[in-house]
Write an enzyme that holds these catalytic residues in place. Sequence first.
Site, PDB file in Angstrom:
ATOM      1  N   ILE A 273       0.062   8.505  -2.070  1.00  0.00           N
ATOM      2  CA  ILE A 273       1.037   8.475  -3.153  1.00  0.00           C
ATOM      3  C   ILE A 273       1.583   7.064  -3.298  1.00  0.00           C
ATOM      4  O   ILE A 273       1.555   6.268  -2.359  1.00  0.00           O
ATOM      5  CB  ILE A 273       2.196   9.476  -2.934  1.00  0.00           C
ATOM      6  N   SER A 274       2.067   6.746  -4.497  1.00  0.00           N
ATOM      7  CA  SER A 274       2.678   5.457  -4.790  1.00  0.00           C
ATOM      8  C   SER A 274       1.655   4.340  -4.557  1.00  0.00           C
ATOM      9  O   SER A 274       0.553   4.394  -5.093  1.00  0.00           O
ATOM     10  CB  SER A 274       3.944   5.287  -3.944  1.00  0.00           C
ATOM     11  N   ASN A 275       1.982   3.326  -3.755  1.00  0.00           N
ATOM     12  CA  ASN A 275       0.975   2.313  -3.454  1.00  0.00           C
ATOM     13  C   ASN A 275      -0.224   2.924  -2.747  1.00  0.00           C
ATOM     14  O   ASN A 275      -1.358   2.477  -2.924  1.00  0.00           O
ATOM     15  CB  ASN A 275       1.586   1.211  -2.584  1.00  0.00           C
ATOM     16  N   GLY A 277      -1.401   5.853  -3.400  1.00  0.00           N
ATOM     17  CA  GLY A 277      -2.194   6.437  -4.468  1.00  0.00           C
ATOM     18  C   GLY A 277      -3.053   5.398  -5.143  1.00  0.00           C
ATOM     19  O   GLY A 277      -4.229   5.637  -5.471  1.00  0.00           O
ATOM     20  N   GLY A 297      -1.392  10.511  -5.968  1.00  0.00           N
ATOM     21  CA  GLY A 297      -0.105  10.862  -6.546  1.00  0.00           C
ATOM     22  C   GLY A 297       0.673   9.627  -6.958  1.00  0.00           C
ATOM     23  O   GLY A 297       0.690   8.627  -6.238  1.00  0.00           O
TER      24      GLY A 297
END
Length: 608
Positions: A273-275, A277, A297
Amino acid sequence: MSHLPLRIAAVSAVLALAACATQRVAKESAPMFTAQRVTEHRGSDDLLTGGLGLSGLRAMVPPAFADAEHPAPAELRRRALWSNWRGIADLAPGGGYGDLYGSTAAVPGREFSALATVPGASQPHRVLVQVPDAFDTKKRCVVVAASSGSRGIYGAIAVAGAWGLPKGCAVAYTDKGAGTDYFDLDAGQGINADGTVAAPATAGLAFAPDAPSAAPGVRGVAFKHAHSKDNPEADWGRHVKQAAQFALSSLDEAFPQAAPFTFDNTRVIAAGISNGGGAVLRAAEGDSDWLDGVVAGEPNVLVEGEGSRALYDYTTQAALLMPCALLHLQGLPQPPLAAQATPLWTQRCALLKDAGLVEGADTAAQSKSAYDQLKFAGWTDEALRAGALSVGFDLWRAVAVPYASAYGRYAFGEMPCGNRYSALGADFSPRAATAIERAAWWSDASGIPPGAGVNIIEEHPTEPLRTLRCLRELWQGDSADALRVRKGIAETRAGLPREGLPVVVIHGTDDGLIPMAFTSAPYVRWAKTAGRDVRYWQVRNAQHFDAFLGLPDYGSRYVPLLPYVYEALDRVDAHLDGKAGLPADAVIATTPRAGAPLQAANLAMPPR
């Protein structure tokens, strides 16, 4: 916790980035993995929570160190697990974790860890593989994950570990060249492979900066994301692949009777998720035939065209304009509290007006001018409202300062706009860090200061806009520094995923830190136009930080994103088993719980 003899050095020394059908490794000129360790985690010290369980993770204070200046590796690990779980998941009662979705079940097993270096990099990234005792040598599944944000090696424990370990899969992690391996220039000490503080001469130091000769006064703190000179974001995909390769060699060691474990006989799903992701989407590019599926995500991902915007672009714009623009909106989530925020944001409007960056004779007109600029640039009202959290916690500046240094590959002491990092005294002047502060950096820090006793030091602290305007100019200007930073940003642009690779992207429509309009939506449009099999879930009433849903107003307004990541992993896994098709695209009409306990109906999970 005991340490086991390692017998994998000879194997891992010849691991390479490419493999043929009958031989998955090729010889490299130097070992890929160093500082290897194996630890056992059973009984009161399991893989998933370090023995804390859900109740221990919910504790408001971290697990204590017996000796605050010299914590043991086992203590550091348990505290890092506590910190990273709480930084990612909504563990508050009523939020649904452990009841409606997710797991904190005790999972016994072993951890294999090492430092890995991608070709051409000067600094290593951490890799770690958790192998549960219940690993199924017949199913042979590996989940490979990259830490969210700039977190340390346990920064995806609540994402990949919570899904994969209870299912008997091995889980591989990378800190993707960021993490919490801080280096104290004043004490001349960094972080060892086991998380303890060590001197540079110590074998296994995780990060030693290229720093200029000693200067008078307090020198401060360096950390890998900002000061490695490697622009680690450009290598996110390679970091993820190396973590997967280390997983295979670790499984060879863990189960020699079932070896060899190869990409041909072992299922590998990448999740983040985030970085993190963004990192797994980068791993999906090109020669990613080693990957079987991807779940990303809220990804920080940049593509060419399609309305995509670089993280550095919208971060520096938000850092300047958003405090003023938020005064134009009603019904912002709390915190930030209006009584404290309004005077500061009013002052920001006035400063922007004086600088010629907004128009208007009064605060109302100035805030409308700032708001209109953000809307014209693609920000939605939903993203702006959720972005109030990033304004309140000064996240925009916290991100922009180190990313400018990373993209430009600046050494410690060379950061653009005159920024640096240090501990602060009671009078807010730089001071040397203490032994107690250093000892907790690896377990407590998020990888991006301010935090864990390390702060941003601005060259002109009494001129509030000077640093922010300088940082923005690195995106908009034509100076040598601006060209250098933008060159580094261009190196992070994603490529198309491999044809036929199942990819599921999940994003909250209210994400105020990595807005989907600039990231996942352009990526999905671009990939679909090119004929790639990418599925897209857009989750209404979901913002970026599940961990903040424990705040009453956020829990009432927003739903968590992690349930959809776990569900997507379930569906990709079932698809690879031949039991179901991939999930269809969906705009998921959730219902916030409005203070009541979260129920399945609130999530409105798409039907299978």
